[in-house]
Design an enzyme around this catalytic site. Structure first.
Site, PDB file in Angstrom:
ATOM      1  N   THR A 162       3.510 -10.711  -9.098  1.00 48.33           N
ATOM      2  CA  THR A 162       4.298  -9.534  -9.484  1.00 48.33           C
ATOM      3  C   THR A 162       4.356  -8.545  -8.325  1.00 48.33           C
ATOM      4  O   THR A 162       3.571  -8.629  -7.378  1.00 48.33           O
ATOM      5  CB  THR A 162       3.676  -8.815 -10.698  1.00 48.33           C
ATOM      6  OG1 THR A 162       2.373  -8.325 -10.336  1.00 48.33           O
ATOM      7  CG2 THR A 162       3.568  -9.744 -11.896  1.00 48.33           C
ATOM      8  N   ASP A 163       5.286  -7.596  -8.418  1.00 52.02           N
ATOM      9  CA  ASP A 163       5.355  -6.518  -7.434  1.00 52.02           C
ATOM     10  C   ASP A 163       5.329  -5.179  -8.169  1.00 52.02           C
ATOM     11  O   ASP A 163       5.209  -5.122  -9.389  1.00 52.02           O
ATOM     12  CB  ASP A 163       6.601  -6.675  -6.544  1.00 52.02           C
ATOM     13  CG  ASP A 163       7.902  -6.612  -7.348  1.00 52.02           C
ATOM     14  OD1 ASP A 163       7.977  -5.885  -8.369  1.00 52.02           O
ATOM     15  OD2 ASP A 163       8.861  -7.286  -6.946  1.00 52.02           O
ATOM     16  N   MET A 164       5.384  -4.092  -7.414  1.00 52.13           N
ATOM     17  CA  MET A 164       5.238  -2.767  -8.010  1.00 52.13           C
ATOM     18  C   MET A 164       6.373  -2.400  -8.962  1.00 52.13           C
ATOM     19  O   MET A 164       6.257  -1.412  -9.700  1.00 52.13           O
ATOM     20  CB  MET A 164       5.096  -1.708  -6.921  1.00 52.13           C
ATOM     21  CG  MET A 164       6.342  -1.528  -6.092  1.00 52.13           C
ATOM     22  SD  MET A 164       6.088  -0.415  -4.676  1.00 52.13           S
ATOM     23  CE  MET A 164       5.908   1.167  -5.503  1.00 52.13           C
TER      24      MET A 164
END
Lengths: 150, 150, 150, 150
Positions: free
Chosen positions: D16-18
């Site tokens: 995942t990313d921010m």
């Protein structure tokens, strides 16, 4: 109350490096994937979002001892052990072993450790360690040291 | 009003794979890093958080043509070109070239493209495409096709 | 004979996770990138290929203590210190600090350690630890503990 | 002679990313993992090493259309389809769909494509495209376009 959990996983091409082996940073991603499976098995969230904040388990320490390389298409068991439950955190030990002919081999290829702390974020977004909630703690049992001692 | 931006970057050991070359997925991470540098150079945020939501530029399409491999310690120029500015999105073209003796070589090692859409999240957390705000659009200029045509 | 080396690097979007901070596994990739820069600065190869084999520095241990999160677009100094030179390996310590207004701040955001062993591969492809060659050892100087002590 | 293959996989925290979703570069790693499973199912190596060289399938093009985000702990089916078998390469199409209540949902979350070329390395280490060997080609069947058309 489980004190162990395991995950089976195959080394991917993108996880290898030019030395022909799994890059050492990926062992940490695998440990976390095993931890995520453990939380799913307990019906506990690994991270949750509340208005203005996050509740989760950031790591304050991670380490790994590499004893033998993992190679593309190796089928590996990652095994998690609860080493310690602290007021505000948990210490996990991990072992990596190869499957050969469908059987986990005794040789430990890598042995890792992660210390995760239970946090909520405050109004400024900073993470603040909190006592582990009782209902979470009730699901965590410490494994005997003999289970994961190298 | 810039229509181009470039970034210099060295291929890292962790970015190689067992074939001894930069793994093809990493070219996309490099394109995004170049895009981030571009937004920083314009004083524009690439992502921002508002109460209950996110404002950002998710990708709806990405592609890359690989013409020659990148290897460990290669010093590479990644160059971004604005190919198109749409009502709700931007199309970027990217070129990868090697530095040799401190000079960028003409050979294009890889040529990529990304389509990013300007979105905000709605109450349910779903991303909804929005017209690009005028003050952002004012900073984006389309590059002539001759600048990046293969 | 340098005992320290530093690298400046910006946190990328792809290095963040859904908690909004740099994923803990990426600190290890950054340590290795700093080590690679160190070897380049010495004119030493980090890995080389000989007929039928590899000469390199696989890690036998890596660890990191995380003290404060790194966020997207943070500009960070990664600093390497030679902690110990063994017959067949090197122990590096690493510190991560943030640049603010172009100045490195004193706060250590993370402190890591890596133990790399000098190896060649044998006929079967297995890695065998070797004494560090004299011409390599001559370029490695141990940093005083005060330089990196937490 | 299979023309399709599928892999089930759970989105990991590190993927995942921010923005809270799977980073767009990881879809390419997943496509390749699905391709690797396909080759294993056929008993064909995806890469092999011969004295002084490599035999493998580097990508010359990869693309992905992102239609809906993937989130942490989503269980996803990645499905591979052989779109085209060329003299020296193969074109794969990929579809990503979510499992809900143990059933694959019809919505295509992402649709990708990869063009891989069969190569050997020459004496200088450069990759040279080769006709696909007959025994490999015999195992590859083209899927009907209706199987993967968006």
């Amino acid at each position: 109350m489980p004190s162990e959990f395991s995950l089976t996983r195959t080394v991917e091409f993108s996880e290898t490096d030019m030395a022909g082996i799994m890059h050492f940073s990926n062992f940490f991603r695998w440990m976390e994937a095993c931890e995520a499976g453990f939380y799913r098995s307990l019906g506990l969230p690994q991270i949750s979002f509340v208005p203005g904040g996050v509740v989760g388990w950031p790591r304050i320490r991670a380490s790994c001892d590499y004893k033998a390389p993992l190679r593309f298409n190796d089928v590996i068991e990652v095994k998690l052990f609860i080493k310690e439950v602290r007021t505000k955190g948990v210490v996990f030990a991990f072992q990596f072993r190869r499957f050969t002919d469908g059987k986990v081999q005794p040789l430990v290829l890598a042995q890792g450790e992660m210390v995760a702390v239970f946090v909520t974020t405050d109004a400024s977004g900073a993470m603040v360690a909190q006592p582990i909630p009782a209902e979470v703690r009730a699901k965590l049992e410490v494994a005997p040291e003999s289970a994961y001692a190298p």
